[in-house]
Design a protein around this motif. Sequence first.
Motif, short mmCIF file in Angstrom:
data_model
loop_
_atom_site.label_atom_id
_atom_site.label_comp_id
_atom_site.label_asym_id
_atom_site.label_seq_id
_atom_site.Cartn_x
_atom_site.Cartn_y
_atom_site.Cartn_z
N UNK A 27 8.37 6.55 1.53
CA UNK A 27 8.78 5.27 2.08
C UNK A 27 8.95 4.29 0.91
N UNK A 28 9.88 3.35 1.07
CA UNK A 28 10.03 2.30 0.06
C UNK A 28 8.92 1.30 0.30
N UNK A 29 7.83 1.50 -0.39
CA UNK A 29 6.57 0.83 -0.07
C UNK A 29 6.70 -0.69 -0.07
N UNK A 30 7.39 -1.23 -1.06
CA UNK A 30 7.45 -2.68 -1.21
C UNK A 30 8.24 -3.37 -0.11
N UNK A 31 8.92 -2.61 0.74
CA UNK A 31 9.68 -3.20 1.83
C UNK A 31 8.85 -3.36 3.11
N UNK A 32 7.65 -2.80 3.09
CA UNK A 32 6.84 -2.79 4.31
C UNK A 32 5.60 -3.65 4.19
N UNK A 33 5.36 -4.48 5.20
CA UNK A 33 4.04 -5.05 5.33
C UNK A 33 3.06 -3.92 5.61
N UNK A 34 1.83 -4.09 5.17
CA UNK A 34 0.82 -3.05 5.35
C UNK A 34 -0.39 -3.61 6.06
N UNK A 44 -10.73 0.66 21.94
CA UNK A 44 -9.33 0.68 21.54
C UNK A 44 -9.20 0.41 20.04
N UNK A 45 -8.10 0.85 19.49
CA UNK A 45 -7.82 0.57 18.09
C UNK A 45 -7.62 -0.94 17.93
N UNK A 46 -8.23 -1.51 16.90
CA UNK A 46 -8.13 -2.94 16.68
C UNK A 46 -7.67 -3.27 15.27
N UNK A 47 -6.99 -4.37 15.17
CA UNK A 47 -6.49 -4.87 13.89
C UNK A 47 -7.63 -5.35 13.02
N UNK A 48 -7.53 -5.09 11.72
CA UNK A 48 -8.51 -5.57 10.77
C UNK A 48 -7.89 -6.54 9.76
N UNK A 49 -6.83 -6.11 9.11
CA UNK A 49 -6.24 -6.95 8.05
C UNK A 49 -4.80 -6.53 7.81
N UNK A 50 -4.00 -7.47 7.29
CA UNK A 50 -2.62 -7.18 6.94
C UNK A 50 -2.27 -7.91 5.65
N UNK A 51 -1.32 -7.33 4.93
CA UNK A 51 -0.81 -7.97 3.72
C UNK A 51 0.71 -7.95 3.76
N UNK A 52 1.31 -8.99 3.19
CA UNK A 52 2.76 -9.09 3.15
C UNK A 52 3.34 -8.09 2.17
N UNK A 53 4.65 -8.01 2.14
CA UNK A 53 5.32 -7.04 1.26
C UNK A 53 4.96 -7.26 -0.20
N UNK A 100 6.78 -1.72 10.75
CA UNK A 100 8.21 -1.49 10.91
C UNK A 100 8.97 -2.55 10.13
N UNK A 101 10.12 -2.19 9.62
CA UNK A 101 10.88 -3.11 8.76
C UNK A 101 11.18 -4.43 9.46
N UNK A 102 11.44 -4.40 10.76
CA UNK A 102 11.81 -5.64 11.43
C UNK A 102 10.62 -6.58 11.58
N UNK A 103 9.42 -6.10 11.35
CA UNK A 103 8.23 -6.96 11.42
C UNK A 103 7.66 -7.25 10.03
N UNK A 104 8.25 -6.67 9.00
CA UNK A 104 7.63 -6.71 7.69
C UNK A 104 7.80 -8.04 6.97
N UNK A 109 -0.04 -8.05 13.48
CA UNK A 109 -1.41 -7.68 13.83
C UNK A 109 -1.47 -6.77 15.06
N UNK A 110 -0.33 -6.46 15.64
CA UNK A 110 -0.30 -5.58 16.80
C UNK A 110 0.05 -4.16 16.38
N UNK A 111 -0.64 -3.20 16.94
CA UNK A 111 -0.41 -1.81 16.56
C UNK A 111 1.04 -1.40 16.80
N UNK A 112 1.65 -1.93 17.84
CA UNK A 112 3.02 -1.59 18.15
C UNK A 112 4.04 -2.07 17.14
N UNK A 113 3.63 -2.94 16.23
CA UNK A 113 4.51 -3.44 15.19
C UNK A 113 4.50 -2.57 13.94
#
Length: 127
Positions: A27-34, A44-53, A100-104, A109-113
Amino acid sequence: QVQLVESGGGLVQAGGSLRLSCAASGVTFSMHGMGWFRQAPGKEREFVAATSRSGDSTYYTDSAKGRFTISRDNAKSTVNLQMNSLKPEDTAVYYCAAAALRYSSRLPSAAGQYAYWGQGTQVTVSS
């Protein structure tokens, strides 16, 4: 083929620290939020943390603020989660995920993203 491989989980006493790492390939790592998520038994699976591209922006669930730090190294295609002051309620399987790229352009914070997921690493915090 996209692969996300987590490492660094284990057993730690309450108050201790762990550093989780996730290595991405295919994957082109730098294009994706993680992000990092976790799932405890029976929950249920829960969100912990996110970082921008770029890694300049981060977002945490309330229970992680002040204790966890998410970071990324785009040159190495890795994302880390430093966890300090661990509590028994942090016990769970921890998953890294690529948005997903459209959310990156955001900090999802949603698993579906999230489009891609690792296999998870177990974190157990004993009291």
